[in-house]
Design a protein around this motif. Sequence first.
Motif, short mmCIF file in Angstrom:
data_model
loop_
_atom_site.label_atom_id
_atom_site.label_comp_id
_atom_site.label_asym_id
_atom_site.label_seq_id
_atom_site.Cartn_x
_atom_site.Cartn_y
_atom_site.Cartn_z
N ARG A 197 1.46 21.35 -10.64
CA ARG A 197 0.43 20.69 -11.39
C ARG A 197 0.16 19.66 -9.74
NH1 ARG A 197 2.13 22.23 -15.92
NH2 ARG A 197 3.00 20.53 -16.55
N GLN A 198 1.85 19.50 -9.35
CA GLN A 198 1.91 17.71 -9.08
C GLN A 198 1.59 18.44 -7.08
OE1 GLN A 198 5.36 16.17 -9.65
NE2 GLN A 198 5.52 15.58 -7.61
N VAL A 199 2.24 19.56 -6.86
CA VAL A 199 1.48 19.91 -6.08
C VAL A 199 0.15 20.75 -5.64
CG1 VAL A 199 2.18 21.74 -3.80
CG2 VAL A 199 4.16 21.09 -4.74
N PRO B 76 -5.84 25.69 -6.40
CA PRO B 76 -5.56 25.45 -7.77
C PRO B 76 -3.61 26.62 -8.26
CG PRO B 76 -6.91 27.53 -6.83
CD PRO B 76 -6.77 26.60 -5.76
N ARG B 77 -3.35 26.45 -8.99
CA ARG B 77 -2.20 26.95 -9.26
C ARG B 77 -1.32 28.03 -8.47
NH1 ARG B 77 1.86 25.76 -14.47
NH2 ARG B 77 2.62 28.43 -14.05
N ASP C 62 11.36 31.69 -13.07
CA ASP C 62 11.07 30.56 -12.20
C ASP C 62 10.16 31.10 -11.14
OD1 ASP C 62 13.94 28.83 -12.58
OD2 ASP C 62 14.02 30.70 -11.53
N TRP C 63 9.11 29.71 -10.95
CA TRP C 63 7.74 30.07 -10.17
C TRP C 63 8.36 29.36 -8.36
CZ3 TRP C 63 3.84 32.43 -11.48
CH2 TRP C 63 3.23 32.04 -12.67
N CYS D 64 5.29 17.98 6.83
CA CYS D 64 4.99 19.00 5.15
C CYS D 64 3.22 17.84 4.49
CB CYS D 64 5.63 18.43 4.23
SG CYS D 64 5.23 19.15 2.62
N ARG D 65 3.07 18.88 4.28
CA ARG D 65 0.83 18.49 3.50
C ARG D 65 1.37 18.12 2.54
NH1 ARG D 65 -1.04 24.14 5.13
NH2 ARG D 65 -1.92 24.15 2.94
N VAL D 66 2.24 18.44 1.77
CA VAL D 66 2.07 17.71 0.42
C VAL D 66 3.58 16.64 0.20
CG1 VAL D 66 0.69 19.66 -0.32
CG2 VAL D 66 3.27 19.93 -0.86
N TYR D 67 4.14 16.31 1.34
CA TYR D 67 5.01 15.50 1.33
C TYR D 67 5.09 14.59 0.09
CZ TYR D 67 9.18 12.69 3.46
OH TYR D 67 10.50 12.19 3.10
N ALA D 68 4.05 14.00 0.03
CA ALA D 68 4.25 12.61 -0.99
C ALA D 68 4.29 13.44 -2.81
CB ALA D 68 3.28 11.96 -1.18
N ALA D 69 4.17 15.09 -2.84
CA ALA D 69 4.61 15.24 -4.10
C ALA D 69 5.51 16.57 -4.01
CB ALA D 69 3.11 15.75 -3.94
N ARG D 70 6.18 16.33 -2.68
CA ARG D 70 6.78 17.40 -2.26
C ARG D 70 8.37 17.78 -3.96
NH1 ARG D 70 8.68 12.95 -0.20
NH2 ARG D 70 11.00 13.33 0.23
#
Length: 180
Positions: free
Chosen positions: A43-45, A52-53, A75-76, A93-99
């Motif tokens: 969800r965070q990423v 979407p998930r 696992d996912w 990383c495009r989602v570094y803060a949410a990695r």
Amino acid sequence: MRGVDELAVEIKEVGFQCTRCGACCSEISEGSNLVIVSPGEVRQVAKAAGLPRDEVAEPYPEFLEGSEGSWYTFDWCLSREGGHCRFLDGEKCRVYAARPWICRTYPFMLEDDRLIVSECPGIGGAMTMEEGRAIARALLARQAAEVAEEEGIRRVLSTTSPPSGESVVVDSEGVWPVHG
């Protein structure tokens, strides 16, 4: 259980400085860049990426055979494209803060109380004690999150089982059919 300072000393002795080579986000050998993520991390990423998930995560590729023709995995993993994490953009990383935790603590992990160090060009790099403490705190938090996810999976499995003839992911939040 080890304390932050004891673990930080060991991490600092190993040393680490990220070289931003992207090798940890790229498939060097089959499955080498599988990043296991919890439902909360998905969800965070997804939020950080604006996706979407189902475009963020895919089922872990190893399934176990259950009863009555069911197949399940626990696992996912972050989705991958062309041998790379789909969120690797060049060397960034495009989602570094949410990695996810795995990315935050790489190349280190804890196996029980033992520090495991993966191959990485950044190993041996100079680091401060505070950097060692930050990684140690993240490793201990990751370990607690992994234990909580495992306990959640056990709770789910105590009340339900994979449907016959289907492939599913069982996580701490439920049983999810795999399509495709």
